[in-house]
Design a protein around this motif. Structure first.
Motif, PDB file in Angstrom:
ATOM      1  N   GLY A   1       6.268  -0.129   0.692  1.00  0.00           N
ATOM      2  CA  GLY A   1       6.197   1.469   0.155  1.00  0.00           C
ATOM      3  C   GLY A   1       6.150   2.175   1.708  1.00  0.00           C
ATOM      4  N   VAL A   2       7.207   3.584   1.632  1.00  0.00           N
ATOM      5  CA  VAL A   2       7.654   4.702   2.398  1.00  0.00           C
ATOM      6  C   VAL A   2       7.478   5.662   1.694  1.00  0.00           C
ATOM      7  N   ILE A   3       7.043   6.525   3.096  1.00  0.00           N
ATOM      8  CA  ILE A   3       7.020   7.737   1.860  1.00  0.00           C
ATOM      9  C   ILE A   3       8.830   8.512   2.262  1.00  0.00           C
ATOM     10  N   GLY A   4       8.856   9.628   1.363  1.00  0.00           N
ATOM     11  CA  GLY A   4      10.382   9.727   1.130  1.00  0.00           C
ATOM     12  C   GLY A   4      10.150  11.705   2.026  1.00  0.00           C
TER      13      GLY A   4
ATOM     14  N   LEU B   1       0.566  -1.258  -0.202  1.00  0.00           N
ATOM     15  CA  LEU B   1       0.251  -0.085   0.066  1.00  0.00           C
ATOM     16  C   LEU B   1       0.831   0.980   0.155  1.00  0.00           C
ATOM     17  N   MET B   2       0.659   2.529  -0.719  1.00  0.00           N
ATOM     18  CA  MET B   2       1.150   3.569  -0.602  1.00  0.00           C
ATOM     19  C   MET B   2      -0.148   4.548   0.180  1.00  0.00           C
ATOM     20  N   ASP B   3       0.251   3.900   1.444  1.00  0.00           N
ATOM     21  CA  ASP B   3      -0.361   5.091   2.572  1.00  0.00           C
ATOM     22  C   ASP B   3       0.515   6.213   2.640  1.00  0.00           C
ATOM     23  N   LEU B   4       0.544   7.151   2.262  1.00  0.00           N
ATOM     24  CA  LEU B   4       1.354   8.817   2.360  1.00  0.00           C
ATOM     25  C   LEU B   4       0.604   8.778   4.009  1.00  0.00           C
ATOM     26  N   SER B   5       0.107   8.656   4.464  1.00  0.00           N
ATOM     27  CA  SER B   5      -1.154   9.533   5.987  1.00  0.00           C
ATOM     28  C   SER B   5      -0.017   8.534   7.638  1.00  0.00           C
ATOM     29  N   LEU B   6       0.970   7.533   6.706  1.00  0.00           N
ATOM     30  CA  LEU B   6       0.695   6.380   7.712  1.00  0.00           C
ATOM     31  C   LEU B   6       2.276   6.252   8.912  1.00  0.00           C
ATOM     32  N   GLU B   7       3.123   7.678   8.740  1.00  0.00           N
ATOM     33  CA  GLU B   7       3.978   7.781   8.890  1.00  0.00           C
ATOM     34  C   GLU B   7       3.752   9.146   9.344  1.00  0.00           C
ATOM     35  N   ALA B   8       3.210   9.778   8.499  1.00  0.00           N
ATOM     36  CA  ALA B   8       2.239  11.682   9.435  1.00  0.00           C
ATOM     37  C   ALA B   8       1.803  10.603  10.763  1.00  0.00           C
TER      38      ALA B   8
ATOM     39  N   PHE C   1      11.938   4.699  -6.754  1.00  0.00           N
ATOM     40  CA  PHE C   1      12.236   5.743  -5.790  1.00  0.00           C
ATOM     41  C   PHE C   1      11.430   6.382  -6.993  1.00  0.00           C
ATOM     42  N   HIS C   2       9.894   6.893  -5.930  1.00  0.00           N
ATOM     43  CA  HIS C   2       8.512   7.816  -6.993  1.00  0.00           C
ATOM     44  C   HIS C   2       8.416   8.892  -6.976  1.00  0.00           C
ATOM     45  N   ASN C   3       8.498   9.991  -7.816  1.00  0.00           N
ATOM     46  CA  ASN C   3       8.076  10.940  -7.954  1.00  0.00           C
ATOM     47  C   ASN C   3       7.138  11.434  -9.282  1.00  0.00           C
ATOM     48  N   CYS C   4       6.198  11.914  -8.726  1.00  0.00           N
ATOM     49  CA  CYS C   4       4.954  12.467  -9.520  1.00  0.00           C
ATOM     50  C   CYS C   4       4.976  13.177  -9.763  1.00  0.00           C
TER      51      CYS C   4
ATOM     52  N   VAL D   1      11.828  -1.542  -1.613  1.00  0.00           N
ATOM     53  CA  VAL D   1      10.968  -0.885  -1.234  1.00  0.00           C
ATOM     54  C   VAL D   1      10.780   0.375  -2.207  1.00  0.00           C
ATOM     55  N   VAL D   2       9.954   0.813  -2.335  1.00  0.00           N
ATOM     56  CA  VAL D   2       9.549   2.302  -3.158  1.00  0.00           C
ATOM     57  C   VAL D   2       9.280   3.317  -2.436  1.00  0.00           C
ATOM     58  N   ILE D   3      10.221   4.449  -2.368  1.00  0.00           N
ATOM     59  CA  ILE D   3       9.649   5.266  -1.890  1.00  0.00           C
ATOM     60  C   ILE D   3       8.933   6.254  -2.317  1.00  0.00           C
ATOM     61  N   ALA D   4       8.246   7.069  -1.986  1.00  0.00           N
ATOM     62  CA  ALA D   4       7.660   7.917  -2.380  1.00  0.00           C
ATOM     63  C   ALA D   4       7.301   8.898  -2.069  1.00  0.00           C
TER      64      ALA D   4
END
Length: 344
Positions: A142-145, A65-72, A235-238, A196-199
């Motif tokens: 998956g993790v956030i950048g 999951l690319m859940d970019l709320s998780l770390e915050a 490494f992901h950058n959109c 890992v995918v770093i978003a």
């Protein structure tokens, strides 16, 4: 299953026919008959969801999951949850309503969370479980950048302003984000993840100079701390400035780079060195979520026709595929990939 991921990277680069590697996880709710809220709170469901997607598709890797709320959330950010949409951050942790010195004090007082805080242990456990369920392809967590996480703690819009007006404070937050992300990825390594995918989506809004200072240098630290022969980094950058910050991105040492549909993928391929794998970039919202099987077939073939002349290109979604995306569209994407390569 442990793999030599350096060899996987080399084989992917050299393969004349490359399997698609979309960021495909949240639509598993439809295969399991559950909600997003249930998925993000249950490691068994996450593992079963990844397995269901792997059984349904011939993707080149399984991506969590690319859940970019998780770390915050671990840092104390308020989160909005729903049954049908990916969780989102609704407010900053560092106040935008105080004076500059008070904001610096808040940044300095910000504690680096322990791994296991919030929902992180659920996601770690899910990867540990799915490693025994998927053996025919690599499994990526998956993790956030770092800048994308800092932006959520500072307020996304304000964080871009703070880079100019309060850079020292931003660096204090980035240092803590980087420490946390490294620890978090290391836990994924311990449970067997292949990579890992770093978003790092928010960095796609920065100028080249700012991108290096506020994202690139920190991302390089993260990659150097976690990448090895058996653990890969995508490494992901959109963002829409990704095409002018390639030097910063490519300097971080990841195994592969993933781009969103805000940029022209053919332009990226023209600029990318031939030995650097680049992935992208069929529109997740416009095509996977709101398109038709016919439109996504046409778009997938268009991207591949423009980019597959480069041996370092891998077809993918432009970003995380939304939860309620039609599986008819997802199936049509994979069918289009097969159609393209069947032409010889």
């Amino acid at each position: 299953m442990k793999r030599n991921m350096d060899q996987w990277t080399k084989d992917l680069l050299e393969a004349p026919v490359k399997k698609a590697v979309p960021v495909l996880s949240f639509p598993s709710i439809q295969l399991l008959g559950i909600t997003v809220k249930e998925l993000i709170n249950d490691s068994d469901l996450q593992a079963r969801g990844m397995k269901a997607v792997a059984d349904r598709t011939d993707a080149g890797a399984a991506v969590s999951l690319m859940d970019l709320s998780l770390e915050a959330e671990c840092f104390g950010a308020p989160i909005r949850f729903s049954d049908d949409e990916v969780p989102t951050v609704t407010g900053p942790v560092i106040s935008t309503e105080v004076e500059e010195d008070e904001r610096m004090a808040q940044a300095e007082a910000l504690a680096v969370p322990e791994i296991g805080a919030g929902r992180t242990q659920i996601y770690i456990d899910a990867i540990g479980k799915v490693m025994d369920m998927i053996e025919d392809r690599p499994v990526f967590a998956g993790v956030i950048g770092p800048f994308s996480l800092a932006g959520r703690l500072l307020d996304v819009t304000q964080s871009l302003i703070y880079c100019y007006e309060e850079p020292d404070m931003v660096h204090v937050v980035l240092e803590k984000c980087t420490q946390f992300i490294i620890k978090y990825i290391q836990e994924y390594k311990k449970v067997g993840a292949n990579g890992v995918v770093i978003a790092e989506s928010l960095a796609g809004l920065l100028s080249p100079a700012l991108a290096q200072e506020f994202s690139g240098d920190y991302c390089k630290r993260i990659v150097e701390a976690v990448r090895d022969e058996s653990f890969a980094v995508i490494f992901h950058n959109c963002g829409n400035t990704a095409n002018i910050t390639l030097e910063s991105m490519f300097s971080n040492g990841a195994n592969a780079y993933h781009f969103g549909n805000a940029v022209d993928m053919a332009e990226i391929m023209e600029k990318a060195p031939a030995d650097i794998i680049c992935m992208g970039n069929v529109d997740p919202a416009g095509e996977f979520r709101n398109g038709t099987p016919e439109s996504i077939r046409a778009k997938t073939l268009e991207v591949m026709e423009n980019c597959c002349k480069n041996k370092n290109f891998v077809i993918s979604s432009g970003c995380d595929i939304p939860p309620l995306s039609s599986w008819d569209n997802i199936d049509a994407f994979f069918a289009a990939v097969d159609e393209f390569y069947a032409r010889g």
